[in-house]
Every structure is written in C-alpha cells, then in structure tokens.
Design an enzyme around this catalytic site. Structure first.
Site, short mmCIF file in Angstrom:
data_model
loop_
_atom_site.label_atom_id
_atom_site.label_comp_id
_atom_site.label_asym_id
_atom_site.label_seq_id
_atom_site.Cartn_x
_atom_site.Cartn_y
_atom_site.Cartn_z
N SER A 1 8.59 0.79 14.83
CA SER A 1 8.37 -0.19 13.76
C SER A 1 7.11 0.11 12.96
O SER A 1 6.85 -0.58 11.97
CB SER A 1 8.28 -1.60 14.35
OG SER A 1 7.20 -1.70 15.27
N GLY A 2 6.33 1.12 13.36
CA GLY A 2 5.23 1.55 12.50
C GLY A 2 3.84 1.39 13.06
O GLY A 2 2.87 1.40 12.30
N HIS B 1 -4.58 6.00 14.05
CA HIS B 1 -4.82 6.91 12.92
C HIS B 1 -6.23 6.71 12.35
O HIS B 1 -6.91 5.71 12.62
CB HIS B 1 -3.77 6.72 11.83
CG HIS B 1 -3.82 5.38 11.14
ND1 HIS B 1 -4.73 5.07 10.15
CD2 HIS B 1 -3.05 4.27 11.29
CE1 HIS B 1 -4.52 3.85 9.71
NE2 HIS B 1 -3.50 3.33 10.39
N CYS C 1 -1.81 -1.25 13.07
CA CYS C 1 -2.17 0.02 13.70
C CYS C 1 -3.53 -0.06 14.38
O CYS C 1 -4.28 -1.02 14.21
CB CYS C 1 -2.21 1.13 12.64
SG CYS C 1 -0.59 1.54 11.97
N TYR D 1 0.84 -1.20 0.00
CA TYR D 1 0.00 0.00 0.00
C TYR D 1 0.88 1.25 0.00
O TYR D 1 2.04 1.22 0.43
CB TYR D 1 -0.93 0.03 1.23
CG TYR D 1 -0.19 -0.05 2.55
CD1 TYR D 1 0.32 1.09 3.19
CD2 TYR D 1 0.02 -1.29 3.17
CE1 TYR D 1 1.00 1.00 4.38
CE2 TYR D 1 0.70 -1.38 4.37
CZ TYR D 1 1.19 -0.23 4.98
OH TYR D 1 1.89 -0.32 6.15
#
Length: 393
Positions: A318-319, A323, A341, A305
């Site tokens: 690490s992300g 959100h 996430c 993506y």
C-alpha cells in the site's frame, strides 16, 4: 546426483544429502519389522496410460528397497525417496508407503519401466506418460538463484493462474525445501496465486536454502499444467533487524544481536499514520518517483505530491517505505509529518540502503494503526500456531 527431501506437515528442512548412482537403497517406512509379503507398487499401475510427467512412484516393501527407473531406450533416471503421511491400504488399514520422485520431469507421451527390489523380491510396472497438454502456467520465485537474502525472507512461489483449494495439497506435495543447517518451517498458502515457506524463527545467519519445485506436469486445475520444474539455491546474510519505535521516534539497527546504529525518524502524521507490525524489506531502489495520484490523491491537491525519493525500501504494497526525506530532517526524532513512511535523513538512508538485503526484518511498533495481513510479505505478523494452518497438508 540425488537429493533426499522430506515433506511432512510442518517441515523440518534438512541439509542436502547427495548420493551417487541411480539405484540407491534406503530403509522403507515401516520396515523395522520385515514382512514376508512381496513388494506392492500402488502407483502407477502396471500398463497405466496418461501418467503425469510429475511422477510419484508409491510402493510398500518388506525391507530396504532399491528403485530403478528406465525409459524405453534403457536410459536410467535417477531419483530419491520422500517421506509422506500414512495412506490407506485396500483393507482400510494405514500403511507407510514410500514415495519415490525422479530428479527431473519425465518426458511427455513416453514409456517407462520402474523396478523396486527388496529382500530378493521384485516388483515391476510399465507405464506411459500423458501427451503434452495445450495449456501451461508459469511458476516463478521471488528469491533469485544465488541471491543473498535477509533472515526474515520466506521462499515465495507465484503462479500465473489461481490454484483451486482442491489442487493445493497436490501442488504442495511437489515442493521440496531444505535448509543447512536444518530449521523447522512450513508452507503457507498466502493467496490462491502465491505460496510461502517460512521458518518457525528467523533463519540463522549464513543458512543455505535449497528449493526444488517439481511442478512440471502437475495439474493446476482446469486445463492448466505446470510448465517446468524450478530450482533455487540462496544464502541468508547477516542477522540485520530494523526496529522503529513511535514512542521514541527512533530506529534501532542491530546486526547479529549488536546495536550498530540508532537514528531519528518521522512517521505518518495523525491524518495518515504509519502501520505497526512485522514487515520485511520487499523492494530496494536507489530512487523512485512517489506520486500521490497512484492512490487517488491528485498531485495538485493540498495533500498531493510527486517527488523523486532517494533510497526507498518498500515494506508494504500500500506504499509504506523507509526512505530519505531531507525535507523533514527538522522533524525527525521529534514529531510525525510523513504520509505513512519512515522518514530518515539522506545520509542515513544511503548508509542503510548499503547494508540491507531483501528479506531483512522491519518491526514498527506503537503507531495508531496495525498492518492488514497480506499488505506486503507479512508472514511474520502471524504467530506460528496460526501460520501453520495455511498449509494444505
């Protein structure tokens, strides 16, 4: 103005205590039973050369003492005492020497005279500081001056060079941290390039934080020295805590102990589960590009993506983020479909973004994986008795 700073192994951070003039008096450690012995200045020695500009004046005195430090022109330099752990006298017996620290870094290659007076006795040393070195290393703070931070925010210092283990105690002894109201805390070497100061419990809302990193002229090992002193004053905001529960697929937000909102979430899908653990918000942006190729998954692959994401709040390196994910609203509160996430609706993400600060705690529980220590500012993922072991003192 001078400030009294205390730095034992586990620091009880004190409210700032200002005193006027540069020749203040205080009771030296061990002075409850005055001795007839004269003042002994342990460091620097009289006539010493190449003294660090990060001066530690170490002495013992029979009673209440006054320190005066002057440069070659007679200009007085203010300073303050700092308590320290006991040292050894030449006879081997423990002593409670006093450390006295100037309020600013001394000049390179300059002459100074220090005088200690107590009970009519006087001790004086003259010394010269070292020449300016050729290599400096910058020290920076993750907390900005006058910033409002969350109750979980550590004071974080980053070094431009690796600090070897045999230098960490020396560096840590020059870090003077205080809080108002006072709260127990300790320094922890998070890595060779980073040191954190965390309280035992979350900061109290409204706490005033003050740091003086008196590192200008401190040896960092090899040829590197601290470039300059650094000071930071910050304020802790409201007690805002976000708790994400995988079992209910909901996030609960409390402010000063009161639930102000509960919202549905979607976490990481089984093939890419979210981490559980104790996090804090590290970075906030109104939007970011999320690109799977940054962690090795091509954008054109089935799992790839590249998406513009609104109101991301990062909680791991690490992300892992909180959100907006309008594409998963139908799944939020029901099933996990994200890449790790915490997905929430656009409306709720914008609302949450508007009330949070860097350092607000995020607690994620009940997922298949647990965060690796150091993947983000995971200070709160260690119990206190383990965290204090990260101190070099």
């Amino acid at each position: 103005m001078r400030v009294r700073w205390l730095i034992p192994l586990v620091v009880t951070a004190l409210a700032l205590s200002a005193c006027s003039g540069s020749g203040s008096s205080w009771k030296s450690p061990g002075s409850d039973t005055p001795s007839a012995s004269s003042i002994h200045i342990a460091s620097p020695a009289d006539g010493a050369k190449d003294v660090p500009t990060a001066l530690d004046l170490v002495f013992s005195a029979p009673s209440t003492a006054t320190v005066t430090l002057k440069d070659a022109s007679g200009t007085e330099i203010s300073g303050s005492p700092a308590t320290d752990t006991a040292t050894q006298s030449p006879s081997g017996a423990p002593t409670a020497d006093t450390r006295w620290i100037p309020d600013k870094q001394l000049k390179w290659g300059a002459e100074y005279t220090a005088t200690v007076t107590s009970d009519g006795a006087t001790g004086t040393v003259k010394f010269t500081t070292m020449a300016k070195p050729s290599s400096f290393a910058r020290v920076s703070s993750q907390v900005g001056d006058n910033q409002v931070v969350g109750v979980g925010m550590p004071m974080i210092l980053s070094f431009a060079v690796d600090i070897p283990k045999d230098k960490r105690a020396e560096v840590q002894r020059r870090l003077f941290m205080s809080s108002d109201p006072p709260q127990e805390g300790v320094w922890n070497w998070f890595s060779s390039k980073e040191i954190h100061y965390r309280p035992k419990e979350y900061w109290q809302a409204g706490t005033k934080l003050s740091l003086r990193a008196a590192l200008g002229g401190v040896s960092f090992g090899g040829k590197s020295y601290g470039e300059k002193d650094l000071t930071v004053d910050a304020t802790v905001g409201k007690r805002l805590i976000m708790e994400v529960d995988n079992a209910t697929k909901k996030m609960t937000i409390t402010e000063d102990g009161t639930v102000i909102k509960t919202m549905p979430v979607s976490l990481g899908k089984p093939s890419n589960p979210s981490d559980s653990g104790n996090f804090i918000v590290m970075v906030k942006n109104e939007w970011e590009w999320f690109d799977s190729s940054t962690y090795g998954v091509p954008v054109d692959s089935p799992d790839g993506y590249r998406t513009k994401v609104q109101f991301p709040q990062r909680i791991t390196w690490s992300g892992q983020y909180i959100h907006a994910a309008p594409w998963s609203v139908a799944d939020q509160g029901k099933r996990n479909v994200s890449h790790g996430c915490v997905n929430i609706s656009l409306e709720l993400a914008q609302w949450l973004y508007g009330i949070t600060h860097i350092g607000d705690p995020v607690i994620v529980k009940g997922t298949e994986e647990h965060v690796k220590y150091g993947d983000g500012w995971t200070d709160w993922d260690l119990p206190w008795d383990q965290y204090v072991k990260g101190s070099a003192l």
